[in-house]
Scaffold this motif. Structure first.
Motif, mmCIF file in Angstrom:
data_model
loop_
_atom_site.group_PDB
_atom_site.id
_atom_site.type_symbol
_atom_site.label_atom_id
_atom_site.label_comp_id
_atom_site.label_asym_id
_atom_site.label_seq_id
_atom_site.Cartn_x
_atom_site.Cartn_y
_atom_site.Cartn_z
ATOM 1 N N TYR B 135 -9.251 -18.957 -40.812
ATOM 2 C CA TYR B 135 -8.113 -18.072 -40.973
ATOM 3 C C TYR B 135 -6.842 -18.692 -40.395
ATOM 4 C CZ TYR B 135 -6.173 -13.596 -42.109
ATOM 5 O OH TYR B 135 -5.448 -12.614 -42.703
ATOM 6 N N TYR B 136 -6.977 -19.241 -39.185
ATOM 7 C CA TYR B 136 -5.799 -19.772 -38.491
ATOM 8 C C TYR B 136 -5.266 -21.020 -39.184
ATOM 9 C CZ TYR B 136 -2.842 -21.474 -34.741
ATOM 10 O OH TYR B 136 -1.783 -21.916 -34.016
ATOM 11 N N GLY B 137 -6.172 -21.927 -39.557
ATOM 12 C CA GLY B 137 -5.753 -23.218 -40.107
ATOM 13 C C GLY B 137 -5.806 -23.270 -41.625
ATOM 14 N N TYR B 138 -5.978 -22.128 -42.299
ATOM 15 C CA TYR B 138 -6.037 -22.055 -43.769
ATOM 16 C C TYR B 138 -7.030 -23.054 -44.344
ATOM 17 C CZ TYR B 138 -1.762 -19.261 -43.558
ATOM 18 O OH TYR B 138 -0.849 -18.290 -43.304
ATOM 19 N N LEU B 139 -8.238 -23.113 -43.761
ATOM 20 C CA LEU B 139 -9.196 -24.128 -44.211
ATOM 21 C C LEU B 139 -9.635 -23.924 -45.653
ATOM 22 C CD1 LEU B 139 -11.476 -24.658 -41.116
ATOM 23 C CD2 LEU B 139 -9.456 -25.891 -41.828
ATOM 24 N N GLY B 140 -9.533 -22.683 -46.155
ATOM 25 C CA GLY B 140 -9.905 -22.414 -47.542
ATOM 26 C C GLY B 140 -9.087 -23.232 -48.523
ATOM 27 N N GLN B 141 -7.875 -23.638 -48.114
ATOM 28 C CA GLN B 141 -6.979 -24.377 -49.007
ATOM 29 C C GLN B 141 -7.086 -25.893 -48.820
ATOM 30 O OE1 GLN B 141 -5.893 -21.360 -47.917
ATOM 31 N NE2 GLN B 141 -5.473 -20.411 -49.878
ATOM 32 N N LEU B 142 -8.155 -26.325 -48.149
ATOM 33 C CA LEU B 142 -8.321 -27.756 -47.908
ATOM 34 C C LEU B 142 -9.177 -28.329 -49.038
ATOM 35 C CD1 LEU B 142 -7.225 -29.286 -45.479
ATOM 36 C CD2 LEU B 142 -9.445 -29.064 -44.410
ATOM 37 N N ALA B 143 -8.933 -29.610 -49.393
ATOM 38 C CA ALA B 143 -9.770 -30.244 -50.415
ATOM 39 C C ALA B 143 -11.230 -30.168 -49.968
ATOM 40 C CB ALA B 143 -9.348 -31.697 -50.596
ATOM 41 N N THR B 144 -12.125 -29.897 -50.913
ATOM 42 C CA THR B 144 -13.516 -29.575 -50.557
ATOM 43 C C THR B 144 -14.204 -30.704 -49.787
ATOM 44 O OG1 THR B 144 -13.537 -28.385 -52.630
ATOM 45 C CG2 THR B 144 -15.639 -28.578 -51.467
ATOM 46 N N TRP B 145 -14.045 -31.954 -50.263
ATOM 47 C CA TRP B 145 -14.717 -33.062 -49.580
ATOM 48 C C TRP B 145 -14.255 -33.148 -48.129
ATOM 49 C CZ3 TRP B 145 -11.832 -36.931 -47.344
ATOM 50 C CH2 TRP B 145 -10.508 -37.060 -47.775
ATOM 51 N N ASN B 146 -12.962 -32.857 -47.923
ATOM 52 C CA ASN B 146 -12.388 -32.949 -46.597
ATOM 53 C C ASN B 146 -12.948 -31.853 -45.686
ATOM 54 O OD1 ASN B 146 -9.904 -32.734 -44.577
ATOM 55 N ND2 ASN B 146 -9.911 -34.710 -45.604
ATOM 56 N N LEU B 147 -13.115 -30.671 -46.272
ATOM 57 C CA LEU B 147 -13.646 -29.541 -45.521
ATOM 58 C C LEU B 147 -15.089 -29.802 -45.094
ATOM 59 C CD1 LEU B 147 -13.060 -26.649 -44.573
ATOM 60 C CD2 LEU B 147 -14.007 -25.844 -46.714
ATOM 61 N N LEU B 148 -15.882 -30.338 -46.027
ATOM 62 C CA LEU B 148 -17.290 -30.630 -45.730
ATOM 63 C C LEU B 148 -17.407 -31.686 -44.633
ATOM 64 C CD1 LEU B 148 -18.954 -30.600 -49.260
ATOM 65 C CD2 LEU B 148 -19.268 -28.968 -47.380
ATOM 66 N N LEU B 149 -16.512 -32.670 -44.712
ATOM 67 C CA LEU B 149 -16.491 -33.727 -43.702
ATOM 68 C C LEU B 149 -16.233 -33.120 -42.325
ATOM 69 C CD1 LEU B 149 -16.610 -36.840 -44.027
ATOM 70 C CD2 LEU B 149 -14.142 -36.849 -43.763
ATOM 71 N N MET B 150 -15.230 -32.240 -42.263
ATOM 72 C CA MET B 150 -14.844 -31.592 -41.022
ATOM 73 C C MET B 150 -16.012 -30.772 -40.462
ATOM 74 S SD MET B 150 -11.669 -29.015 -40.713
ATOM 75 C CE MET B 150 -11.136 -28.313 -39.178
ATOM 76 N N PHE B 151 -16.622 -29.994 -41.342
ATOM 77 C CA PHE B 151 -17.734 -29.131 -41.004
ATOM 78 C C PHE B 151 -18.910 -29.945 -40.460
ATOM 79 C CE2 PHE B 151 -21.367 -26.454 -42.270
ATOM 80 C CZ PHE B 151 -20.953 -25.243 -41.764
ATOM 81 N N GLY B 152 -19.268 -31.002 -41.190
ATOM 82 C CA GLY B 152 -20.409 -31.839 -40.803
ATOM 83 C C GLY B 152 -20.183 -32.509 -39.465
ATOM 84 N N PHE B 153 -18.997 -33.102 -39.301
ATOM 85 C CA PHE B 153 -18.673 -33.803 -38.057
ATOM 86 C C PHE B 153 -18.728 -32.854 -36.870
ATOM 87 C CE2 PHE B 153 -15.955 -37.571 -39.759
ATOM 88 C CZ PHE B 153 -17.120 -38.186 -40.171
ATOM 89 N N ARG B 154 -18.209 -31.645 -37.068
ATOM 90 C CA ARG B 154 -18.129 -30.731 -35.939
ATOM 91 C C ARG B 154 -19.523 -30.271 -35.494
ATOM 92 N NH1 ARG B 154 -14.057 -25.676 -35.687
ATOM 93 N NH2 ARG B 154 -12.570 -27.333 -36.085
ATOM 94 N N VAL B 155 -20.365 -29.954 -36.466
ATOM 95 C CA VAL B 155 -21.730 -29.518 -36.128
ATOM 96 C C VAL B 155 -22.496 -30.660 -35.458
ATOM 97 C CG1 VAL B 155 -23.929 -28.776 -37.108
ATOM 98 C CG2 VAL B 155 -21.806 -27.735 -37.886
ATOM 99 N N LEU B 156 -22.357 -31.856 -36.013
ATOM 100 C CA LEU B 156 -23.015 -33.033 -35.437
ATOM 101 C C LEU B 156 -22.558 -33.236 -33.995
ATOM 102 C CD1 LEU B 156 -24.797 -35.514 -36.217
ATOM 103 C CD2 LEU B 156 -22.666 -36.745 -36.575
ATOM 104 N N SER B 157 -21.251 -33.090 -33.798
ATOM 105 C CA SER B 157 -20.687 -33.280 -32.471
ATOM 106 C C SER B 157 -21.183 -32.221 -31.502
ATOM 107 C CB SER B 157 -19.168 -33.246 -32.584
ATOM 108 O OG SER B 157 -18.602 -33.216 -31.321
ATOM 109 N N GLY B 158 -21.300 -30.969 -31.994
ATOM 110 C CA GLY B 158 -21.829 -29.892 -31.158
ATOM 111 C C GLY B 158 -23.240 -30.225 -30.692
ATOM 112 N N ALA B 159 -24.058 -30.715 -31.628
ATOM 113 C CA ALA B 159 -25.447 -31.039 -31.286
ATOM 114 C C ALA B 159 -25.509 -32.210 -30.313
ATOM 115 C CB ALA B 159 -26.217 -31.365 -32.564
ATOM 116 N N LEU B 160 -24.699 -33.250 -30.594
ATOM 117 C CA LEU B 160 -24.786 -34.473 -29.790
ATOM 118 C C LEU B 160 -24.146 -34.315 -28.412
ATOM 119 C CD1 LEU B 160 -24.142 -37.527 -32.132
ATOM 120 C CD2 LEU B 160 -26.185 -36.977 -30.795
ATOM 121 N N ILE B 161 -22.906 -33.854 -28.383
ATOM 122 C CA ILE B 161 -22.185 -33.825 -27.102
ATOM 123 C C ILE B 161 -22.561 -32.598 -26.289
ATOM 124 C CG2 ILE B 161 -19.943 -33.822 -25.980
ATOM 125 C CD1 ILE B 161 -18.830 -35.401 -28.250
#
Lengths: 263, 192
Positions: B135-161
């Motif tokens: 909602y805050y960063g208007y992620l719905g309007q981001l290119a899909t590949w970019n959104l998936l990249l962001m999503f994947g990296f963040r979850v991976l980072s949550g698990a690892l760090i």
């Protein structure tokens, strides 16, 4: 806030800290609901003016802070400017695709950040951190054990910083004697954190036991420092509400952006 | 010391101090995070897990209800104290992340210290930030590949760090013997 940066005291210094925090939360929710970049532009300007007038801080510090806020705000909106969806292309290079829509949306996100940062800075410059906890206890009915542990912990911040510097110097001196992996990389990172954490836990435990035996626990308390609500609180709330309303009108009258919806 | 079930002042104080140590790291981390941002490829998201490591470490050390939430709140407001910049957004995010961890710890009844629990807490904290970011960063309007990249990296980072690294820190802390002092004295029963 340190007296060294202050030039004068304003009524904002006398506003109850709890009221300021509640206004900050309300402003956060308001900013999230604003989708018109023209509206938000004026709100950001109004927040900047309020910071300039009400914080009472030397202009040089406000200037430095504003520079930092604008810089970080811009950088954090680049993901949207570069990769956001839109139809009117301005610039394309490899995977970067800047469109008019994504640029406006990126700037909108940046303005959200700076509006909140300007207001946040105003609060930091006009509030003493201990008053926040006194106010939370006296007006917010927070249990003293939470408030006093926060206040005690805040006093430890300089000690933790000092310890970190000492650790760095110690490592520098002994660099020739210890294996490199204990200084750099993950091992080094972990050994540094564990050193800081274990020292801090020991110190916190000692202090906690002492404070508990002195009765800084639950139960009713009397206070030497009193925080109260006053007429300044009402003025402050009204001022911010007026600012939000005024920014909406100004957005209609002077619109730097073509669109009224950044989505 | 008498064993008490709820949070004592000492528990809260230790939690807050742990969080403040991390808020120093957060402040340094913030610089690296920002430096990676202009690349736009969300490499900074790989560092995202650090923002909720305090909750997981504090839980592993004290293991009582409320610790994760207090730790994350303290770490977020600690950044205000260290950086002298008050950010409501930071505190709202901190509370949401702490709450997500807290739910995971409540499911295991504040007993388990396994690596798996830490990893799941890290992932759930990463997931919990998405609705707000959306909602805050208007992620719905981001290119899909970019959104998936962001999503994947963040979850991976949550698990690892926030998961794996937090657990590593916990085990290292246990070796120092400092945990004998903390909480209900459970570390003593663990043969330290």
């Amino acid at each position: 806030m340190s007296e060294a940066v202050k030039r004068y005291i304003t009524f904002a210094d006398r506003v109850n800290p709890l009221v300021k925090i509640l206004v900050a939360v309300a402003l956060f929710l308001t900013v999230i609901l604003i989708h018109d970049p023209n509206h938000l532009f004026h709100l950001a300007v109004i927040m900047f003016i309020l910071l300039l007038l009400l914080s009472g801080v030397k202009y040089i510090y406000i200037g430095l802070l504003t520079g930092a806020i604008l810089f970080f705000g811009f950088i954090s909106s680049l993901y949207m400017i570069f990769y956001g969806e839109g139809t009117t292309t301005i610039f394309r290079f490899g995977i970067i695709h800047v469109t008019e829509e994504s640029a406006v949306r990126g700037i909108h996100i940046m303005m959200r950040g700076i509006t909140l940062s300007f207001f946040g800075a105003l609060i930091v410059f006009t509030t003493r951190i201990t008053d926040v906890f006194y106010s939370l206890m006296q007006q917010g009915r927070l249990k003293p054990k939470y408030a006093y542990s926060f206040m005690a912990a805040v006093r430890m911040v300089p000690i933790i910083a000092g310890e970190y510097m000492a650790l760095r110097r110690a490592r520098k001196v002994r660099r020739a004697l210890i294996h490199r992996k204990y200084i750099t990389g993950l091992k080094g990172f972990i050994s540094a954190i564990v050193t800081l954490l274990s020292q801090s836990i020991r110190r916190a435990w000692r202090l906690g036991v002492a404070m508990e035996s002195k009765g800084f626990d639950d139960g009713p308390r009397t206070y030497y420092h009193r925080t109260t609500y006053s007429i300044h609180d009402l003025h402050f709330v009204l001022l911010i509400v007026l600012g939000v309303i005024l920014s909406a009108f100004l957005g209609e009258w002077f619109s730097p952006f073509d669109t009224v919806d950044a989505r | 010391m008498a064993k008490r079930k709820g949070l004592t002042l000492t528990d809260v104080l230790i939690t807050v101090v742990i969080a403040l140590v991390f808020s120093f790291i957060y402040s340094i981390w913030g610089g690296v995070y920002t430096a990676l941002e202009p690349l736009g490829l969300h490499l900074n998201q790989l560092l995202y897990g650090m923002w909720f490591i305090a909750a997981v470490v504090a839980y592993l050390v004290i293991r009582k209800p409320g610790v994760a939430l207090i730790a994350e709140f303290a770490a977020a407001s600690g950044e205000t104290i260290v950086m002298l910049q008050f950010d409501v957004m930071l505190i709202v995010y901190g509370l949401i992340q702490g709450l997500a961890c807290e739910i995971v710890f409540a499911i295991v009844k504040y007993e388990s210290t396994s690596l798996m629990v830490a990893v799941i807490a890290g992932i759930s904290a990463a997931l919990a930030t998405f609705p707000l970011d959306w909602y805050y960063g208007y992620l719905g309007q981001l290119a899909t590949w970019n959104l998936l990249l962001m999503f994947g990296f963040r979850v991976l980072s949550g698990a690892l760090i926030a998961g794996w690294l937090a657990h590593l820190l916990y085990r290292a802390l246990k070796e120092t013997g400092v945990l004998k002092l903390v909480g209900n004295g459970h570390a003593a029963e663990e043969g330290l």
